[in-house]
Every structure is written in structure tokens, then in C-alpha cells.
Scaffold this active site. Structure first.
Site: not given
Ligand code: ADP
Ligand code: MG
Length: 614
Positions: A315, A508, A512
Site C-alpha cells: 500500500d 498500514d 486495507d
Molecule cells: P492509499 O491506498 O494510498 O493508502 P487510501 O485508500 O487510504 O490511500 O485513500 C485513497 C485516496 O482517497 C486518498 O489519496 C485521498 O485522495 C482520498 N481519501 C481517503 N480518505 C480521505 C480523507 N479522510 N480525507 C481526504 N481524502 C481522503
Molecule cells: Mg492506506
């Protein structure tokens, strides 16, 4: 040495003196028999008793039975000294095994010596010591210098440095100040700290780690199951072979005592204890050694799978990157910088997402979260909340599209957090994250270890994801994924890998958990990750450092190497001595070496798994 072990040692010594005397004394007939029966009874009565008890319970063919049969048989054919000495050496082997198991238990327990005994809490103006279980969430505990932090919490007063070595394997102390989160199990090195407790003891880091380590031996590796099944068949087969060897040839060839002697040798060699003991001990050692480095492995089966890691999927946010974003630009539209930041921070008041934390930080002011009435966290997209009666959305392009709001592009590199108020675009905030210091090194050492494919999955935008992947040297990258999309992608990668290879997912744990449980081995970041992720993961990295993954793979491979060595060595020596015994070329001494000697060597080899070199 425990008192039980001391007693066994004393019996061994007394019996040894008696046999020596019996061997030197010029005794004949019944007197000679009696002289050997005394040390035999001293050293072997418990084995005989257990063999008898197990037979009454219908459990024949265990090692007690084998030893009882072999030694009683030796007495029957007049080989008294052999009878006593086999029992004596068997007990020495057993003692050795108890000591080894004890030692590795203890060394794991001391690594895991993180269980707090008490918490200091103020009651009626006085500081009293209570058990950590009695402290409620929200209470303030006091931790003096030199004490272990008993519960997870946030520092309200005091600065100090913390020794986190027991949890993370990290030897550098960590400086802490008011506002910092601290986890239970760390030692407060210098100042006095007051901590507001944020979770009950049962939910605390310490309690979860202890539970995890205590349960780890119930999840067995294939090798361990194999050995159990093997022993169930092997011993009866050898016993039957021994009976045939002792009864059939003398019918034709005569010379009963010679053949019975060969059969007894067969019996002594047949004990599978070297394997039954050393294989689980090796896994126990591997898991213990890893935990000393801040890698918690929930079972031998995961250690085994890790050794065959072929595809490693990461991730991005919080795993390869620090997950600590800095706001690099604020571009309001029909709004001001202050209102935009405030709206975003308010909407994120309840979220644990790294983006949420950094937006709250960037806003800087004390937020009145009672203004927020309704909050929905849309994983992989962002947040929808009602603030002062207005619907505020904070998130990525996908979320804006869902809201029917327009969405501007930005020339700045970084993750864009768009904000809409009542469906009207209000601007975006550009934030950027740093890759972890050891991330690039991790990817290259994984390649050196022969991992075939490294992949990154992220919910972040294409440009940001691809840029990070390129800089770190990952082979494949898939961006703009929702959590369900990550699961699909992992399914696809599972199909592509070879039959023996294993897929490891590292996350993390913020949204996920489904992928963590879908992959062959799920690794979660423990310090940053949520409780749910630690639950769903098979391996937890206490200090969030991806560089612990190549180390874990090396530990896993070393453990398996030791296990294989022990199996080949023990079975090999036994097979040779069995054949020699049947042919009349081995005596009782060689048989005892093939049993006790092999056991001791296998145990010593297994103990190597506990040691992790730098
Ligand atoms: P990653 O796969 O990189 O860990 P996430 O799946 O947690 O990322 O989130 C994907 C995207 O969704 C983030 O890059 C962001 O654009 C958006 N996002 C998710 N949660 C939030 C939040 N609490 N506030 C703002 N944007 C969010
Ligand atoms: Mg993440």
C-alpha cells in the site's frame, strides 16, 4: 533450573554412581540383578509409570513405552548395564530438552517482558498504585522515571524520552512531549509524565501483543503438522518391525538373545523425539527472534509462507510513505484560505486517515467539533460531513464527481484534497507526503532476496502514485483504487504467481483490512495501524519500518533451513543405525547416540533460530 529439573538431575547423578558401583562390584546372580535394579528404579520409575498409565489409557507407542520396553527387554536377556544406561541417557536427553524449551520460553517472555504490574493514579489527592485493568478511558495516570507505561494514551504534562526497544527493537530513545501519543510497554527514561488514557487495558498495545505471542504456537507450519502425522505412523511401524526381528529369525536360526538384542536396539533408535521436539522449537525460536526485532509473527505457518514470498504488494500511504502530509498550497475558489482549511479540518475531525490528521494539524486552531453533525467516511474517496447545516465534502476527484461538483486541476505536484460545500466547488488543498527513509532500500533488498515482483497499490492519484513507484523502483503500480479495487487487484496477482510462491501484502491497515486477510501473508504497520488491521494481519511491524520485511524473510528462511537440516540429519542417522542394528553391526551405545545424541544436536541446532545476527 526449576526444582523439578533439579530433582531429575539429582536422580541421574545418584543412579550413575550406583551403576558405576554395580559394574565394579564382583557380584553374581540375583545380587548382580538387584544391584542394577536399584539405579534403574531410581532413574526410570517415572518413565515406567507413565508408560503403564498411557497403556491403560489406550495410548501405546509413545516414547515412554519405547524406553520401558527396550530397557525391560535388556534386563530380560541379562544385559543389565545396558538397560540402566539407556534409561539414564534417555533421562539426560529429556532434561536437556526441558532446559532448552524453558530457555527459549524465558527469552521470549523476557522480550515480551512488557506486561505492566501497576498504574499510578490520583485518587482523593493521593497517588495510589492500581492494577492497569482498573483504569478507565479518560483517566490521568502518572508514570515516573524508570517505570513502564502501563496503558496507551496521550501525554498531558511532562517531557521525557522513551525506551521502545521491547516493542520495536529500536534502540534509540524517542523524545516525547505533551500532545504526543504513547503506547503501553515503553519505558519512561527520564521525566515525570502525566498521560490521559485512551484505551482500556484489554485493548491496549501490550495486551494485544501478549495475546498474539501466546497464541502463536497454535497456528502450525506444514512441517510441524507433518512431524505429528509422521510420528503417529513411524513409531508403531518400527515397533512391529522390532517384534518381527526379535521373533522370526531365531525360529530358523536360533540364538534368541542375539536377535532380541537387535530388536531392542531397533526400539531405542525408533524414538522420534528428536523431530517431535526440535521442529516446533525451531519455529518457536524463529518467531521469538523476530519479535525481538519488533516483528510480531502470529504463527509458524506465516513464517513458512514468508520464506516463499514471491510477490510483495505494498500500500502506499503510511506504508511506503510516512503518512505525514504537509500542506504545500491552498487554492480556494469562491472562498478564503482560512474558511477552506477550517471546513476541511472540521469535516475530518473524527477520521483516523493520515490525510485527516495532517489537515487538522494544518488548520492549527482549536476546532469546535460540535458544529459537525453528520459524518460519513467514504473509504478511498474522502469524507462527507454536515457543518453548520451545510454539506461539506473533502476528498479526491471521484468524490467531487459523485457530488456533482466541478473539480479543478492543479499545476503543483502532490495529493489534491478537493472541498465542496453544498455541491459547490470551494477549492483544493495540495498536500505532500515523504517516502520513508528505508523504503527504497527495502525494495532493492527484496530483489536481492529473489522476490520476483514488487507492486504498489494506492487510492491516490495516478501522477503521485506513479512518481513514488518510479522513485522507489517498484515494478508495477496501480492507482486510484477503491478498497474493493485493491482486493480485485490482489486476486489478479494471486492468479499470476506460481504455485509454490506466496503473495505478501503490506499495508498500514487504514481501510486495507480486506486485502490483508485475502493475501497469503498480510503484514500491517503496528504503530500507525488501526486495531482492526492488527487483528486482520498475520505479521505486525511494531516500528512501521518496511526494511523489517527483508529481515523477516531472512529469519523465515533461516528457520526453515534449520528445520530441514534437523529432519534430514535425524532421519538419516536413525535410518543408518536401524539398518546396522538389524544386521547386528550396531550395539546399544550406538543406538543411544542415534536417539539421545541426535536429540541433543537437533535441539542445539534449533536454538540457533532464536539468534538473529545483525
Ligand atoms: P492509499 O491506498 O494510498 O493508502 P487510501 O485508500 O487510504 O490511500 O485513500 C485513497 C485516496 O482517497 C486518498 O489519496 C485521498 O485522495 C482520498 N481519501 C481517503 N480518505 C480521505 C480523507 N479522510 N480525507 C481526504 N481524502 C481522503
Ligand atoms: Mg492506506
Amino acid at each position: 533450573m526449576k526444582s523439578k529439573e533439579k530433582r531429575v538431575l539429582i536422580r541421574i547423578i545418584i543412579a550413575a554412581v550406583f551403576v558405576a558401583a554395580a559394574m565394579l562390584a564382583p557380584l553374581e546372580g540375583v545380587w548382580r540383578l538387584l544391584a542394577f535394579l536399584v539405579p534403574y528404579a531410581i532413574v526410570g520409575w517415572d518413565v515406567l509409570w507413565r508408560a503403564l498409565r498411557n497403556i491403560l489409557h489406550g495410548q501405546v507407542f509413545d516414547e515412554n513405552f519405547l524406553m520401558a520396553l527396550a530397557t525391560v527387554g535388556a534386563f530380560c536377556i541379562g544385559e543389565y548395564p545396558e538397560g540402566v544406561l539407556v534409561m539414564l541417557l534417555y533421562q539426560i536427553g529429556e532434561l536437556f530438552q526441558d532446559l532448552a524449551v524453558d530457555r527459549s520460553r524465558r527469552s521470549i517472555a523476557s522480550l515480551m517482558d512488557i506486561r505492566p504490574d501497576w498504574a499510578n493514579i490520583e485518587r482523593e489527592g493521593k497517588l495510589v498504585q492500581v492494577s492497569p485493568e482498573e483504569v478507565a478511558v479518560g483517566e490521568i495516570i502518572t508514570v515516573k522515571a524508570g517505570e513502564r507505561i502501563p496503558l496507551d494514551g496521550v501525554i498531558t504534562e511532562g517531557t521525557s524520552s522513551l525506551d521502545t526497544a521491547a516493542l520495536t527493537g529500536e534502540s534509540l530513545p524517542r523524545a516525547v512531549a505533551p500532545g504526543d501519543e504513547v503506547i503501553s510497554g515503553c519505558v519512561n527514561e527520564s521525566g515525570l509524565l502525566r498521560i490521559r488514557v485512551t484505551s482500556e487495558y484489554g485493548e491496549s498495545t501490550v495486551a494485544r501483543i501478549l495475546e498474539l505471542v501466546e497464541n502463536s504456537s497454535s497456528r502450525k507450519a506444514r512441517y510441524e503438522n507433518f512431524i505429528t502425522r509422521f510420528a503417529r505412523w513411524y513409531t508403531p511401524i518400527v515397533v512391529i518391525a522390532a517384534v518381527i526381528l526379535g521373533l522370526v529369525p531365531p525360529l530358523f536360526l536360533g540364538n534368541w538373545s542375539e536377535w532380541i538384542n537387535r530388536a531392542l536396539i531397533f526400539l531405542v533408535v525408533s524414538c522420534p523425539c528428536a523431530l517431535v521436539i526440535s521442529v516446533p522449537l525451531s519455529f518457536f525460536g524463529g518467531i521469538g527472534g523476530a519479535s525481538r526485532k519488533g516483528i510480531l509473527i502470529k504463527g509458524g505457518n506465516y513464517l513458512e509462507a514468508l520464506a516463499h514470498a514471491e510477490t510483495i504488494v505494498f500500500d502506499k500511504t503510511g506504508t511506503l510513505t510516512r503518512g505525514v502530509f504537509h500542506v504545500t498550497a491552498v487554492h480556494p475558489r469562491n472562498s478564503t484560505t482560512e474558511t477552506l482549511l477550517e471546513a476541511a479540518a472540521l469535516a475530518e475531525s473524527y477520521s483516523d486517515h493520515p490525510i485527516a490528521r495532517s489537515l487538522r494539524e494544518a488548520c492549527g486552531q482549536e476546532l469546535d467539533s460540535s458544529r459537525v453533525t453528520k459524518v460519513e467516511e467514504l473509504s478511498g474517496r474522502g469524507i462527507r460531513a454536515v457543518i453548520d447545516g451545510k454539506t461539506v465534502c473533502v476528498g479526491n476527484q471521484k468524490l467531487m464527481a459523485e457530488e456533482g461538483s466541478e473539480c479543478h486541476k492543479c499545476h503543483r505536484v502532490g495529493t489534491l484534497v478537493h472541498v465542496s460545500i453544498n455541491g459547490q466547488y470551494a477549492g483544493h488543498i495540495v498536500i505532500s507526503d515523504e517516502v520513508k527513509q528505508d523504503a527504497a532500500g527495502t525494495i532493492s533488498s527484496l530483489k536481492e532476496l529473489g522476490v520476483k515482483k514488487t507492486v504498489m497499490l494506492t487510492g491516490d492519484a495516478k501522477e503521485v502514485g506513479e512518481d513514488t513507484a518510479r522513485r522507489l523502483g517498484l515494478e508495477e503500480v496501480y492507482t486510484e483504487l477503491l478498497p474493493a479495487g485493491k482486493v480485485d487487484q490482489v486476486e489478479e496477482l494471486l492468479k499470476q504467481k506460481s504455485e509454490k510462491g506466496r503473495l505478501v501484502f503490506v499495508g498500514d491497515g487504514i481501510n486495507d483490512a480486506p486485502v490483508l486477510s485475502r493475501s497469503d501473508v498480510g503484514i500491517a504497520m503496528g504503530a500507525m495501524g488501526s486495531a482492526a488491521a492488527i487483528e486482520a494481519a498475520d505479521i505486525v511491524l511494531m516500528d512501521d519500518k518496511p526494511s523489517k520485511i527483508p529481515l523477516a524473510i531472512r529469519i523465515a528462511r533461516k528457520t526453515l533451513r534449520i528445520v530441514r537440516q534437523n529432519i534430514v540429519f535425524a532421519l538419516g542417522v536413525k535410518a543408518i543405525v536401524l539398518v546396522l542394528g538389524a544386521l547386528g553391526l550396531a550395539n546399544m551405545w550406538l543406538a543411544v547416540f542415534a536417539d539421545v545424541g541426535v536429540l541433543v544436536i537437533a535441539i542445539l541446532n534449533a536454538m540457533r533460530a532464536l539468534r538473529i545476527e545483525k
